[in-house]
Design a protein around this motif. Structure first.
Motif, mmCIF file in Angstrom:
data_model
loop_
_atom_site.group_PDB
_atom_site.id
_atom_site.type_symbol
_atom_site.label_atom_id
_atom_site.label_comp_id
_atom_site.label_asym_id
_atom_site.label_seq_id
_atom_site.Cartn_x
_atom_site.Cartn_y
_atom_site.Cartn_z
ATOM 1 N N GLU A 89 4.380 1.392 29.318
ATOM 2 C CA GLU A 89 5.617 1.823 29.961
ATOM 3 C C GLU A 89 5.180 2.896 30.942
ATOM 4 O O GLU A 89 4.599 3.909 30.551
ATOM 5 C CB GLU A 89 6.578 2.393 28.922
ATOM 6 C CG GLU A 89 7.891 2.831 29.488
ATOM 7 C CD GLU A 89 8.848 3.329 28.409
ATOM 8 O OE1 GLU A 89 9.961 3.732 28.779
ATOM 9 O OE2 GLU A 89 8.489 3.346 27.217
ATOM 10 N N CYS A 139 3.810 4.731 21.158
ATOM 11 C CA CYS A 139 5.168 4.658 20.616
ATOM 12 C C CYS A 139 5.091 4.717 19.085
ATOM 13 O O CYS A 139 4.449 3.874 18.469
ATOM 14 C CB CYS A 139 5.819 3.350 21.055
ATOM 15 S SG CYS A 139 7.377 2.997 20.236
ATOM 16 N N ARG A 165 10.464 -8.461 24.531
ATOM 17 C CA ARG A 165 10.742 -7.169 23.897
ATOM 18 C C ARG A 165 9.509 -6.651 23.180
ATOM 19 O O ARG A 165 8.718 -7.406 22.630
ATOM 20 C CB ARG A 165 11.862 -7.291 22.875
ATOM 21 C CG ARG A 165 13.165 -7.728 23.477
ATOM 22 C CD ARG A 165 14.158 -6.598 23.442
ATOM 23 N NE ARG A 165 15.396 -7.008 24.062
ATOM 24 C CZ ARG A 165 15.929 -6.379 25.097
ATOM 25 N NH1 ARG A 165 15.356 -5.330 25.583
ATOM 26 N NH2 ARG A 165 17.051 -6.796 25.614
ATOM 27 N N HIS A 223 3.100 0.637 24.117
ATOM 28 C CA HIS A 223 3.860 -0.173 23.165
ATOM 29 C C HIS A 223 3.059 -1.411 22.785
ATOM 30 O O HIS A 223 2.101 -1.776 23.466
ATOM 31 C CB HIS A 223 5.178 -0.652 23.795
ATOM 32 C CG HIS A 223 6.136 0.429 24.133
ATOM 33 N ND1 HIS A 223 7.013 0.970 23.203
ATOM 34 C CD2 HIS A 223 6.378 1.077 25.302
ATOM 35 C CE1 HIS A 223 7.743 1.907 23.806
ATOM 36 N NE2 HIS A 223 7.383 1.980 25.069
ATOM 37 N N LYS A 269 12.205 -2.455 23.016
ATOM 38 C CA LYS A 269 12.385 -2.195 24.450
ATOM 39 C C LYS A 269 12.062 -3.436 25.271
ATOM 40 O O LYS A 269 11.219 -4.244 24.900
ATOM 41 C CB LYS A 269 11.478 -1.048 24.897
ATOM 42 C CG LYS A 269 11.933 0.291 24.392
ATOM 43 C CD LYS A 269 11.250 1.393 25.152
ATOM 44 C CE LYS A 269 11.931 2.697 24.789
ATOM 45 N NZ LYS A 269 11.685 3.711 25.774
#
Length: 92
Positions: free
Chosen positions: A8, A83, A48, A33, A53
């Motif tokens: 991200e 994360c 996802r 992530h 997310k």
């Protein structure tokens, strides 16, 4: 299930142009992530992350956990921005 590491990224910040960075925009990794692979592929993330997310605006990392036995699922240089929700799922 095969997981893919995705980054991200922060929004582009105007910086001095440098080789390999188009338009002088540099994007830092905000959070690392994990995402399941998209159906029918082992190289593209699904829609996802494991924490829920959307991966649309994320960038797939060149890091593949299966290629680094004994290492964490994420690139070690990004340990501080992993994360916690994805990490908890990956530890199961």
């Amino acid at each position: 299930m095969s997981e893919i590491v995705v980054y991200e990224l922060d929004k582009p910040a105007a910086t001095r142009p440098s080789p390999g960075t188009p338009g002088g925009a540099e994007r830092r990794v905000r959070t690392v992530h994990a995402a399941p692979a998209a159906p029918g592929t082992h190289t593209a993330p699904g829609p996802r992350t494991l924490c829920g997310k959307d991966t649309f605006a994320m960038e797939a990392a060149p890091w593949e956990p299966s290629e680094h036995p004994g290492a964490p699922w994420y690139p070690p240089e990004y340990a501080s921005v992993v994360c916690p929700d994805c990490d908890a799922v990956m530890e199961i």
